[in-house]
Design an enzyme around this catalytic site. Structure first.
Site, short mmCIF file in Angstrom:
data_model
loop_
_atom_site.label_atom_id
_atom_site.label_comp_id
_atom_site.label_asym_id
_atom_site.label_seq_id
_atom_site.Cartn_x
_atom_site.Cartn_y
_atom_site.Cartn_z
CG ASP A 44 -0.16 0.05 2.36
OD1 ASP A 44 0.95 -0.07 2.43
OD2 ASP A 44 -1.05 0.34 3.60
CD GLU A 45 3.84 3.30 3.32
OE1 GLU A 45 3.46 4.13 4.08
OE2 GLU A 45 5.04 2.54 3.26
#
Length: 337
Positions: A44-45
């Protein structure tokens, strides 16, 4: 189970790891429309270097960040927070400041005002234990750390202390590296800190099998095989011992990795001694297409068993890809169900 005990009405929703991975791929594909320098840091990054592409879009970095946020929200249906800065460490900190849907720009002019008052734990890699050590030295904020003597920090924390000092002062200069330019994988590991201490052989065995399963899957995805397996054992007092054992031949099979990990445990742990965390790491990696072995006539039966296990694990991998990572789970007998 502890949460359900405290709150019996709690509704537990099973994770959807395959769906998370699909959304992650969609988001990164959108990022690639703005720059080819995209480095996924986790599911998620991601880091983006848009230095060279800003003139093409005719936008400021802040305006481009707002545009990316809007498109991800409208086209994919999730919100993201964007951190913009001149280094990766500050961009990461900026993205954490205003969630779930905001753009924060950290510049050379404002980083002292925005970031230095934050607790030192806001820095990437400043974990709980490191923060405790820093607090004992009177270092409570990012600014405190930035103003501390660099050599003193290195003496206290080693290379990690020097890295934290560079990050706090905006001097971290790691480039954004796309996946296809990443250096060759040297090891593949998977670890877990448990909600309660493991004390029985069966608990430890189940944990090692689960960890080994993830390691084996990642080895196959990287097209690598290992020649050694390492196990890290952490007790409740945070004492860590690390031991490894060679495997008989290069492997990416979950069964062989978990069997080796269990042998390491048998030689270095007595049942009843509490374990807070375990890590299984595949070491001494080589590309799968370079893995060769000599098969003895006396090894014919084990070789047939190995080939049967290989077919089984490949079938499991294909089913998981089709139906999700949780579609086939490891049972108590170390067999797939």
């Amino acid at each position: 189970w502890q949460a359900k005990k405290l709150c019996p009405e709690l509704v537990l929703v099973p994770p959807r790891h395959d769906r998370y991975a699909e959304i992650s791929r969609q988001v990164n594909a959108l990022y690639m429309q703005y720059t080819d320098l995209v480095e996924p840091a986790s599911i998620d990054e991601s880091y983006l270097d848009v230095t060279g592409s800003l003139p093409h879009f005719g936008l400021s970095a802040h305006a481009l960040g707002d545009q990316v946020r809007r498109r991800v929200r409208e086209e994919i249906g999730i919100t993201i927070s964007v951190g913009i800065s001149f280094c990766k460490a500050f961009a990461k900190m900026g993205s954490d400041l205003k969630k779930p849907d905001a753009t924060t720009e950290i510049t050379r002019e404002n980083y002292r005002d925005i970031l230095w008052p934050l607790p030192v734990g806001a820095l990437l890699y400043a974990g709980k234990r490191t923060c405790e050590q820093l607090r004992m030295q009177g270092i409570h904020t990012v600014g405190d750390l930035a103003r501390t003597d660099r050599q003193a920090l290195a003496a206290l924390l080693g290379r990690g202390g020097d890295a934290l000092w560079l990050a706090a002062n905006g001097l971290e200069d790691a480039p954004v590296v796309p996946p296809d330019e990443q250096p060759a994988v040297k090891s593949v590991g998977n670890g877990r800190t448990f909600p309660r201490d493991l004390v029985t052989y069966d608990e430890v065995r189940r944990a090692l099998i689960t960890l080994s399963d993830e390691v084996a899957t990642r080895l196959r995805e990287a097209h690598m095989m290992c020649r050694a397996v390492q196990v890290s054992i952490k007790d409740p007092k945070l004492k860590v011992i690390v031991r490894q054992m060679q495997v008989g031949r290069p492997t990416w099979q979950r069964r062989e990795i978990s069997d080796t990990a269990l042998k390491v445990m048998a030689a270095n742990w007595r049942e009843g001694a509490p374990i807070r965390a375990l890590t299984v790491t595949a070491e001494n990696l080589i590309p799968a297409d370079q893995a060769t072995e000599q098969i003895s006539l006396f090894d014919a039966v084990p070789q047939k068993q190995r080939e049967k296990q290989e077919k089984l694990e490949r079938a499991v991998l294909q089913l998981r890809k089709k139906y999700g990572a949780d579609s086939i789970l490891l049972g108590p007998g170390d067999e797939e169900h």
